[in-house]
Each structure stands twice: as structure tokens, then as C-alpha cells.
Design a protein around this motif. Structure first.
Motif, PDB file in Angstrom:
ATOM      1  N   ILE A   1     -18.320   9.171 -10.860  1.00 42.63           N
ATOM      2  CA  ILE A   1     -18.932   8.063 -11.591  1.00 42.63           C
ATOM      3  C   ILE A   1     -20.076   7.503 -10.751  1.00 42.63           C
ATOM      4  CG2 ILE A   1     -18.557   5.796 -12.630  1.00 42.63           C
ATOM      5  CD1 ILE A   1     -15.562   6.550 -12.826  1.00 42.63           C
TER       6      ILE A   1
ATOM      7  N   PHE B   1     -12.905   9.701 -26.438  1.00 47.68           N
ATOM      8  CA  PHE B   1     -13.424   9.531 -25.082  1.00 47.68           C
ATOM      9  C   PHE B   1     -12.785  10.525 -24.131  1.00 47.68           C
ATOM     10  CE2 PHE B   1     -13.700   5.126 -26.843  1.00 47.68           C
ATOM     11  CZ  PHE B   1     -15.070   5.111 -26.997  1.00 47.68           C
TER      12      PHE B   1
ATOM     13  N   GLU C   1     -13.109   4.000 -20.650  1.00 50.32           N
ATOM     14  CA  GLU C   1     -13.875   5.201 -20.330  1.00 50.32           C
ATOM     15  C   GLU C   1     -13.865   5.469 -18.823  1.00 50.32           C
ATOM     16  OE1 GLU C   1     -17.738   5.183 -22.196  1.00 50.32           O
ATOM     17  OE2 GLU C   1     -16.869   4.471 -24.068  1.00 50.32           O
TER      18      GLU C   1
ATOM     19  N   MET D   1     -20.357  10.826 -14.852  1.00 50.72           N
ATOM     20  CA  MET D   1     -20.457   9.729 -15.812  1.00 50.72           C
ATOM     21  C   MET D   1     -21.304   8.630 -15.192  1.00 50.72           C
ATOM     22  SD  MET D   1     -17.341   7.586 -17.457  1.00 50.72           S
ATOM     23  CE  MET D   1     -17.454   5.837 -17.220  1.00 50.72           C
TER      24      MET D   1
ATOM     25  N   LYS E   1     -15.539  17.822 -18.527  1.00 52.10           N
ATOM     26  CA  LYS E   1     -16.065  17.784 -17.163  1.00 52.10           C
ATOM     27  C   LYS E   1     -17.597  17.837 -17.148  1.00 52.10           C
ATOM     28  CE  LYS E   1     -11.940  18.350 -15.174  1.00 52.10           C
ATOM     29  NZ  LYS E   1     -11.242  17.312 -14.538  1.00 52.10           N
TER      30      LYS E   1
ATOM     31  N   GLU F   1     -10.483   6.945 -18.053  1.00 51.66           N
ATOM     32  CA  GLU F   1     -10.434   8.356 -18.448  1.00 51.66           C
ATOM     33  C   GLU F   1     -11.179   9.229 -17.439  1.00 51.66           C
ATOM     34  OE1 GLU F   1      -8.687   9.815 -20.686  1.00 51.66           O
ATOM     35  OE2 GLU F   1      -8.100   8.204 -22.029  1.00 51.66           O
ATOM     36  N   ALA F   2     -12.320   8.769 -16.965  1.00 46.10           N
ATOM     37  CA  ALA F   2     -13.091   9.535 -15.983  1.00 46.10           C
ATOM     38  C   ALA F   2     -12.317   9.691 -14.676  1.00 46.10           C
ATOM     39  CB  ALA F   2     -14.436   8.860 -15.730  1.00 46.10           C
TER      40      ALA F   2
ATOM     41  N   ILE G   1     -13.694  12.882 -12.722  1.00 43.10           N
ATOM     42  CA  ILE G   1     -15.137  12.910 -12.950  1.00 43.10           C
ATOM     43  C   ILE G   1     -15.807  11.932 -11.996  1.00 43.10           C
ATOM     44  CG2 ILE G   1     -16.979  12.436 -14.633  1.00 43.10           C
ATOM     45  CD1 ILE G   1     -15.226  14.852 -15.359  1.00 43.10           C
TER      46      ILE G   1
ATOM     47  N   ILE H   1     -14.684  13.521 -21.907  1.00 40.46           N
ATOM     48  CA  ILE H   1     -14.561  13.498 -20.449  1.00 40.46           C
ATOM     49  C   ILE H   1     -13.822  14.730 -19.938  1.00 40.46           C
ATOM     50  CG2 ILE H   1     -13.499  12.210 -18.543  1.00 40.46           C
ATOM     51  CD1 ILE H   1     -14.426   9.652 -20.064  1.00 40.46           C
ATOM     52  N   GLU H   2     -12.863  15.227 -20.694  1.00 38.74           N
ATOM     53  CA  GLU H   2     -12.147  16.441 -20.296  1.00 38.74           C
ATOM     54  C   GLU H   2     -13.060  17.658 -20.225  1.00 38.74           C
ATOM     55  OE1 GLU H   2      -8.971  16.770 -23.125  1.00 38.74           O
ATOM     56  OE2 GLU H   2      -7.821  15.149 -22.200  1.00 38.74           O
TER      57      GLU H   2
END
Length: 130
Positions: free
Chosen positions: A61, A19, A50, A31, A26, A53-54, A59, A23-24
């Protein structure tokens, strides 16, 4: 283990942090946290992970909903009620994921982010229904 000869065990797969690696990268469109009328996505600890991690990766969302299924009343019931610490998964995964989330600031910040995402999704739902 998935039964594939010479395959990785589940633990070996988890050690690769799949995961986090995705996500890394980008993702260009962020997401999407998909809300259904059948199940609460954030009742699954892996989904909570998840989101964690975002957030860590910066990231954006977004909440995604099916405007043909959700009503404003249904959505109101779940917008402000997020308790990610109550999410479930298998025993050994639960301990690992809970510790990781706690090390990064805990569940309250994930609850706050989920409420923020849901409020925006509700605004989007109302705009789509009008």
C-alpha cells in the motif's frame, strides 16, 4: 437496488465481495491510498475495508498525494492521527464491515498501517518539495 431491470440488489452485489476479488488479483503496482486536502479517505469505512483486504492479500500500500496541494504543515496534522474505528458508512454495512475487520485483528493494526503509509508519503512529499 440500482434500478436496472433484473439487476442485483446492493446486498447481492456486496455478497460477491467485489473489493476482495479485485485485490486478490494482486495488482502489479499495489494499492494507492489517495489523500486529499478536501476529505479524509479513512473516514469512510468502505475505504478502511479496502485497506483491510489489501493487508490480508499481502498487497503493498502506497500513499498518494498532490504535491501542488499539500504542504508539510498540513500533512503533519494528519500523519499520526488515524482512527479507523471512527470511520462511517450506512448502518447495516457498518455492522458487517466492523465485524469483518474485528475478526481479522481489529482496527489498531489498520491504524498502524495507515500511519506507516502516511509517514512514507510524507517522506516522498518532502523529497518532491526539495
Amino acid at each position: 437496488q440500482d434500478g436496472v431491470e433484473c439487476g442485483l440488489t446492493i446486498q447481492q452485489q456486496l455478497n460477491l465481495k467485489p473489493f476482495a476479488k479485485i485485490i486478490e488479483l494482486k495488482p502489479r503496482y499495489g494499492m494507492f491510498l489517495i489523500h486529499t486536502t478536501l476529505a479524509e479517505v479513512l473516514n469512510r469505512l468502505w475505504c478502511v475495508h479496502e485497506v483491510d483486504e489489501a493487508l490480508l492479500a499481502g498487497i503493498e500500500i502506497f500513499g498518494a498525494i498532490d504535491t501542488n496541494r499539500w504542504t508539510e504543515k498540513q500533512f503533519d496534522k494528519m500523519v499520526d492521527t488515524v482512527y479507523t474505528r471512527n470511520a462511517i458508512c450506512q448502518g447495516q454495512d457498518r455492522e458487517m464491515l466492523t465485524n469483518l475487520i474485528q475478526e481479522r485483528g481489529g482496527f489498531d493494526r489498520l491504524d498502524e498501517k495507515a500511519v506507516e503509509v502516511r509517514k512514507q508519503a510524507k517522506a516522498d512529499l518532502l523529497a518532491a518539495l526539495s
